[in-house]
Each structure stands twice: as C-alpha cells, then as structure tokens.
Design a protein around this motif. Structure first.
Motif, PDB file in Angstrom:
ATOM      1  N   LYS A   1       0.658  -0.981   0.102  1.00  0.00           N
ATOM      2  CA  LYS A   1      -0.305  -0.223   0.072  1.00  0.00           C
ATOM      3  C   LYS A   1       1.003   1.121   0.266  1.00  0.00           C
ATOM      4  O   LYS A   1       2.178   1.725   0.846  1.00  0.00           O
ATOM      5  CB  LYS A   1      -1.006  -0.292   1.597  1.00  0.00           C
ATOM      6  CG  LYS A   1      -0.114   0.019   2.234  1.00  0.00           C
ATOM      7  CD  LYS A   1      -1.278  -0.565   3.605  1.00  0.00           C
ATOM      8  CE  LYS A   1      -0.463  -0.500   4.717  1.00  0.00           C
ATOM      9  NZ  LYS A   1      -1.516  -0.566   5.916  1.00  0.00           N
ATOM     10  N   ASN A   2       0.814   2.094  -0.208  1.00  0.00           N
ATOM     11  CA  ASN A   2       0.945   3.445  -0.558  1.00  0.00           C
ATOM     12  C   ASN A   2       0.810   3.840   0.990  1.00  0.00           C
ATOM     13  O   ASN A   2       0.042   3.935   1.801  1.00  0.00           O
ATOM     14  CB  ASN A   2      -0.301   4.642  -1.443  1.00  0.00           C
ATOM     15  CG  ASN A   2       0.437   6.123  -1.789  1.00  0.00           C
ATOM     16  OD1 ASN A   2       1.642   6.201  -1.653  1.00  0.00           O
ATOM     17  ND2 ASN A   2      -0.153   6.998  -1.634  1.00  0.00           N
ATOM     18  N   ALA A   3       1.847   4.452   1.567  1.00  0.00           N
ATOM     19  CA  ALA A   3       2.913   5.154   2.593  1.00  0.00           C
ATOM     20  C   ALA A   3       2.791   6.353   2.678  1.00  0.00           C
ATOM     21  O   ALA A   3       3.981   7.171   3.247  1.00  0.00           O
ATOM     22  CB  ALA A   3       4.064   3.825   3.388  1.00  0.00           C
TER      23      ALA A   3
ATOM     24  N   VAL B   1       6.496   3.236   0.285  1.00  0.00           N
ATOM     25  CA  VAL B   1       5.751   2.175   0.252  1.00  0.00           C
ATOM     26  C   VAL B   1       5.813   0.344   0.909  1.00  0.00           C
ATOM     27  O   VAL B   1       6.963   1.209   1.364  1.00  0.00           O
ATOM     28  CB  VAL B   1       6.240   1.289  -1.089  1.00  0.00           C
ATOM     29  CG1 VAL B   1       5.439  -0.144  -1.741  1.00  0.00           C
ATOM     30  CG2 VAL B   1       6.110   1.658  -1.996  1.00  0.00           C
ATOM     31  N   THR B   2       4.493   0.824   1.685  1.00  0.00           N
ATOM     32  CA  THR B   2       4.407  -0.527   2.203  1.00  0.00           C
ATOM     33  C   THR B   2       4.323  -1.617   2.407  1.00  0.00           C
ATOM     34  O   THR B   2       2.878  -1.722   1.491  1.00  0.00           O
ATOM     35  CB  THR B   2       4.262   0.075   3.939  1.00  0.00           C
ATOM     36  OG1 THR B   2       5.073   1.455   5.147  1.00  0.00           O
ATOM     37  CG2 THR B   2       3.626  -1.281   4.869  1.00  0.00           C
ATOM     38  N   MET B   3       4.764  -2.842   3.029  1.00  0.00           N
ATOM     39  CA  MET B   3       4.621  -4.149   2.000  1.00  0.00           C
ATOM     40  C   MET B   3       4.090  -4.886   3.516  1.00  0.00           C
ATOM     41  O   MET B   3       4.729  -4.771   4.467  1.00  0.00           O
ATOM     42  CB  MET B   3       5.436  -4.513   1.231  1.00  0.00           C
ATOM     43  CG  MET B   3       5.428  -4.145  -0.029  1.00  0.00           C
ATOM     44  SD  MET B   3       6.316  -4.582  -0.953  1.00  0.00           S
ATOM     45  CE  MET B   3       8.067  -4.847  -0.747  1.00  0.00           C
TER      46      MET B   3
ATOM     47  N   PRO C   1      11.669   3.331   0.050  1.00  0.00           N
ATOM     48  CA  PRO C   1      11.448   4.775  -0.475  1.00  0.00           C
ATOM     49  C   PRO C   1      10.458   4.069  -1.408  1.00  0.00           C
ATOM     50  O   PRO C   1      10.923   3.695  -3.141  1.00  0.00           O
ATOM     51  CB  PRO C   1      12.381   5.897  -0.433  1.00  0.00           C
ATOM     52  CG  PRO C   1      13.351   5.317   0.455  1.00  0.00           C
ATOM     53  CD  PRO C   1      13.550   3.600   0.620  1.00  0.00           C
ATOM     54  N   ARG C   2       9.348   5.106  -3.054  1.00  0.00           N
ATOM     55  CA  ARG C   2       8.425   4.895  -3.634  1.00  0.00           C
ATOM     56  C   ARG C   2      10.086   5.218  -5.031  1.00  0.00           C
ATOM     57  O   ARG C   2      10.886   6.511  -4.655  1.00  0.00           O
ATOM     58  CB  ARG C   2       7.905   5.603  -3.962  1.00  0.00           C
ATOM     59  CG  ARG C   2       6.549   5.241  -3.579  1.00  0.00           C
ATOM     60  CD  ARG C   2       5.163   6.075  -3.275  1.00  0.00           C
ATOM     61  NE  ARG C   2       5.178   6.219  -4.894  1.00  0.00           N
ATOM     62  CZ  ARG C   2       4.198   5.335  -5.082  1.00  0.00           C
ATOM     63  NH1 ARG C   2       2.921   4.870  -4.616  1.00  0.00           N
ATOM     64  NH2 ARG C   2       3.000   5.765  -6.101  1.00  0.00           N
ATOM     65  N   PRO C   3      10.261   5.179  -5.828  1.00  0.00           N
ATOM     66  CA  PRO C   3      10.766   4.999  -6.642  1.00  0.00           C
ATOM     67  C   PRO C   3      10.931   6.849  -7.536  1.00  0.00           C
ATOM     68  O   PRO C   3      11.854   7.343  -7.934  1.00  0.00           O
ATOM     69  CB  PRO C   3      10.869   4.622  -8.128  1.00  0.00           C
ATOM     70  CG  PRO C   3      10.054   3.422  -7.286  1.00  0.00           C
ATOM     71  CD  PRO C   3       9.332   3.476  -6.231  1.00  0.00           C
ATOM     72  N   LEU C   4       9.234   6.816  -7.410  1.00  0.00           N
ATOM     73  CA  LEU C   4       8.821   8.360  -8.609  1.00  0.00           C
ATOM     74  C   LEU C   4       7.822   8.426  -6.909  1.00  0.00           C
ATOM     75  O   LEU C   4       6.647   7.747  -6.925  1.00  0.00           O
ATOM     76  CB  LEU C   4       8.438   7.902 -10.184  1.00  0.00           C
ATOM     77  CG  LEU C   4       8.866   7.199 -10.725  1.00  0.00           C
ATOM     78  CD1 LEU C   4       8.062   6.767 -11.512  1.00  0.00           C
ATOM     79  CD2 LEU C   4       9.995   8.552 -11.290  1.00  0.00           C
TER      80      LEU C   4
ATOM     81  N   GLN D   1       0.558  -2.597  -6.559  1.00  0.00           N
ATOM     82  CA  GLN D   1       0.492  -4.404  -6.900  1.00  0.00           C
ATOM     83  C   GLN D   1       2.326  -4.290  -6.697  1.00  0.00           C
ATOM     84  O   GLN D   1       2.718  -5.343  -7.367  1.00  0.00           O
ATOM     85  CB  GLN D   1       0.628  -3.701  -8.626  1.00  0.00           C
ATOM     86  CG  GLN D   1      -0.945  -3.604  -9.218  1.00  0.00           C
ATOM     87  CD  GLN D   1      -1.484  -4.870  -8.529  1.00  0.00           C
ATOM     88  OE1 GLN D   1      -1.274  -6.343  -8.880  1.00  0.00           O
ATOM     89  NE2 GLN D   1      -2.648  -4.915  -8.111  1.00  0.00           N
ATOM     90  N   HIS D   2       2.433  -4.151  -5.563  1.00  0.00           N
ATOM     91  CA  HIS D   2       4.027  -4.008  -5.262  1.00  0.00           C
ATOM     92  C   HIS D   2       4.547  -5.293  -4.654  1.00  0.00           C
ATOM     93  O   HIS D   2       5.521  -5.985  -4.539  1.00  0.00           O
ATOM     94  CB  HIS D   2       4.311  -2.561  -4.588  1.00  0.00           C
ATOM     95  CG  HIS D   2       5.136  -1.931  -5.190  1.00  0.00           C
ATOM     96  ND1 HIS D   2       4.024  -0.854  -5.674  1.00  0.00           N
ATOM     97  CD2 HIS D   2       6.034  -0.921  -5.178  1.00  0.00           C
ATOM     98  CE1 HIS D   2       4.935  -0.017  -6.269  1.00  0.00           C
ATOM     99  NE2 HIS D   2       6.075   0.118  -6.825  1.00  0.00           N
TER     100      HIS D   2
END
Length: 112
Positions: A16-18, A23-25, A76-79, A93-94
């Motif tokens: 999910k978006n954090a 990003v958090t999984m 960290p998100r790549p973008l 989808q990560h």
C-alpha cells in the motif's frame, strides 16, 4: 512439485501507499511456522528486498512483529506518487514479487 512461495505460507500479502514517497508491504503469516520463515533474517533481509525492488539497501526498513505473525517492509518509492511516470498510484501491485519469493532448502525445514 511446485515451488512453495511466501504467498503459500501467508494469510495475506499486501502493499500500500505509505504517503507520496514510501511503499509499505505486509506479510500476514498463517501461523508461527510461516512467520519463522518470513522473519528469518538470513532469508528475508534488506539486501533481498533491495535486489527484488531495485532500491538502495540502506533505505529498506523491515519490522518483525512476532506477536501478530507479521513482517512489515517499507522503502522509498522510486517515483513520487502521482508523478508523470508513476504507474501504480496506490502501490497496490508492489507486493507481487515479494509474494512470489520461493521458499527453499533450510527454510522449508522450518515450515514442516
């Protein structure tokens, strides 16, 4: 015989978006045996996540919560979320590469 993956041992694997930059999984393992595998630092560690998601190893954070049989992973998100080239705005989808991580060798012995 098909490979056993983290998804096979988990009740749920999600991402999910954090916030706009992280990003958090989360791995919600079915039982303590599955948790032992997912929490095993020789199997799932910052280096593995960095290689799987092509991020800097030093930016990966792993939180192990044995009382809940949960492993939480953040990086960290790549973008930035919503930027022009962001193809997964909610980071939904990560989790797929993580869920497909094969359990091999000595880790399978922990599960049985």
């Amino acid at each position: 015989m098909p490979e056993i993956t983290l998804a096979d041992l988990a009740h749920e694997v999600r991402s999910k978006n954090a916030g706009p930059f992280w990003v958090t999984m989360e791995l919600f393992m079915r039982d303590a045996a599955g948790y032992r595998i997912a929490a095993d630092a020789s199997f799932l560690n910052e280096r593995v996540i960095a290689e799987l998601y092509r991020v800097e190893e030093g930016t990966v954070q792993i939180f192990r919560i044995p009382s809940l049989n949960v492993v939480k992973i953040s990086f960290p998100r790549p973008l930035a979320q919503g930027s022009l080239r962001d193809r997964d705005m909610h980071a939904g989808q990560h989790h797929v590469p993580l869920a497909g991580l094969p359990i091999k060798g000595s880790q399978q012995n922990l599960w049985k």
